[in-house]
Design a protein around this motif. Structure first.
Motif, PDB file in Angstrom:
ATOM      1  N   UNK A 133      12.389  -4.576 -29.007  1.00 39.41           N
ATOM      2  CA  UNK A 133      12.404  -3.165 -29.357  1.00 39.41           C
ATOM      3  C   UNK A 133      13.236  -2.930 -30.592  1.00 39.41           C
ATOM      4  N   UNK A 134      13.988  -1.871 -30.590  1.00 38.76           N
ATOM      5  CA  UNK A 134      14.678  -1.446 -31.803  1.00 38.76           C
ATOM      6  C   UNK A 134      16.055  -2.077 -31.933  1.00 38.76           C
ATOM      7  N   UNK A 135      16.164  -2.977 -32.864  1.00 38.83           N
ATOM      8  CA  UNK A 135      17.446  -3.543 -33.283  1.00 38.83           C
ATOM      9  C   UNK A 135      17.571  -3.186 -34.769  1.00 38.83           C
ATOM     10  N   UNK A 136      18.229  -2.067 -35.055  1.00 34.98           N
ATOM     11  CA  UNK A 136      18.156  -1.518 -36.413  1.00 34.98           C
ATOM     12  C   UNK A 136      18.756  -2.447 -37.461  1.00 34.98           C
ATOM     13  N   UNK A 137      19.765  -3.226 -37.109  1.00 35.55           N
ATOM     14  CA  UNK A 137      20.316  -4.158 -38.099  1.00 35.55           C
ATOM     15  C   UNK A 137      19.330  -5.289 -38.393  1.00 35.55           C
ATOM     16  N   UNK A 138      18.593  -5.690 -37.376  1.00 38.68           N
ATOM     17  CA  UNK A 138      17.562  -6.708 -37.589  1.00 38.68           C
ATOM     18  C   UNK A 138      16.417  -6.118 -38.414  1.00 38.68           C
ATOM     19  N   UNK A 139      16.101  -4.859 -38.170  1.00 36.90           N
ATOM     20  CA  UNK A 139      15.070  -4.190 -38.969  1.00 36.90           C
ATOM     21  C   UNK A 139      15.543  -4.054 -40.427  1.00 36.90           C
ATOM     22  N   UNK A 140      16.831  -3.813 -40.622  1.00 35.29           N
ATOM     23  CA  UNK A 140      17.401  -3.745 -41.965  1.00 35.29           C
ATOM     24  C   UNK A 140      17.241  -5.101 -42.669  1.00 35.29           C
ATOM     25  N   UNK A 141      17.516  -6.172 -41.949  1.00 34.73           N
ATOM     26  CA  UNK A 141      17.318  -7.514 -42.489  1.00 34.73           C
ATOM     27  C   UNK A 141      15.850  -7.736 -42.844  1.00 34.73           C
TER      28      UNK A 141
END
Length: 194
Positions: A133-141
């Motif tokens: 699901x949503x891991x915003x730091x991973x999405x930032x990466x």
């Protein structure tokens, strides 16, 4: 006999080599050897002996296959030995055993990123995000990986999603402003950065 080994254990000089010898002596005393193999592998890895570390981490996995973190230890040893394919397989073995634990994915992403295999890194991040699901730091990466691989529109979409769901994550605003500025859209860049 155990007392003699312990006395010898106490008399050995200090340092990585002596630490390795003392822990090796303990292997003869213990029935459950996997933790000692992990310790010996870590000591060998720190002292630069990747081959010895690999051997110990493999023994640890043979004796205690349910201790899944040993796969990541083995992967680190393979990276130190410059055997990237084996490191990838070991990291994948961890992910197979612990599919909901992000650290295996992170390790694999780092391997790919260091090898400049951005497509593989992107696929791995997408796999993790689909699973967790949503891991915003991973999405930032992921947005950064999209940028580096020339997929600007995907990067923008990624950053906008982070802003929508995590308004207080400030680094994303700077990334988005940078993209807009590089495109010559200074009005949007100023709007995002304010």
């Amino acid at each position: 006999e155990a007392a003699e080994v312990y006395d010898a254990f106490l008399k050995v000089e200090r340092g990585p080599d002596s630490l390795y010898r003392r822990n090796s002596a303990l292997l003869n005393l213990l029935e459950k050897r996997a933790p000692i193999h992990r310790r010996l592998g870590s000591i060998a890895l720190r002292s630069g002996d990747a081959a010895k570390a690999i051997a110990h981490f493999k023994k640890s996995l043979q004796e205690e296959p349910d201790f899944t973190d040993a796969h990541l230890l083995l992967a680190r040893a393979y990276v130190a030995a410059a055997d990237i394919d084996a490191a990838e397989k070991a990291a994948r073995a961890y992910i197979d055993a612990e599919p909901d634990a992000p650290k295996g994915y992170r390790f694999l992403i780092t391997i790919y990123e260091n090898q400049n295999h951005l497509d593989n890194a992107i696929k791995t991040i997408e796999e993790l995000l689909a699973r967790k699901g949503e891991l915003y730091r991973m999405r930032f990466l992921l947005g950064g990986m999209y940028e580096r691989s020339g997929r600007k529109d995907d990067a923008v979409a990624c950053y906008l999603r982070i802003i929508k769901e995590h308004r207080r994550y400030l680094p994303v605003y700077l990334k988005l402003a940078h993209i807009y500025h590089a495109d010559g859209d200074d009005a949007r860049a100023l709007w995002v950065s304010s």
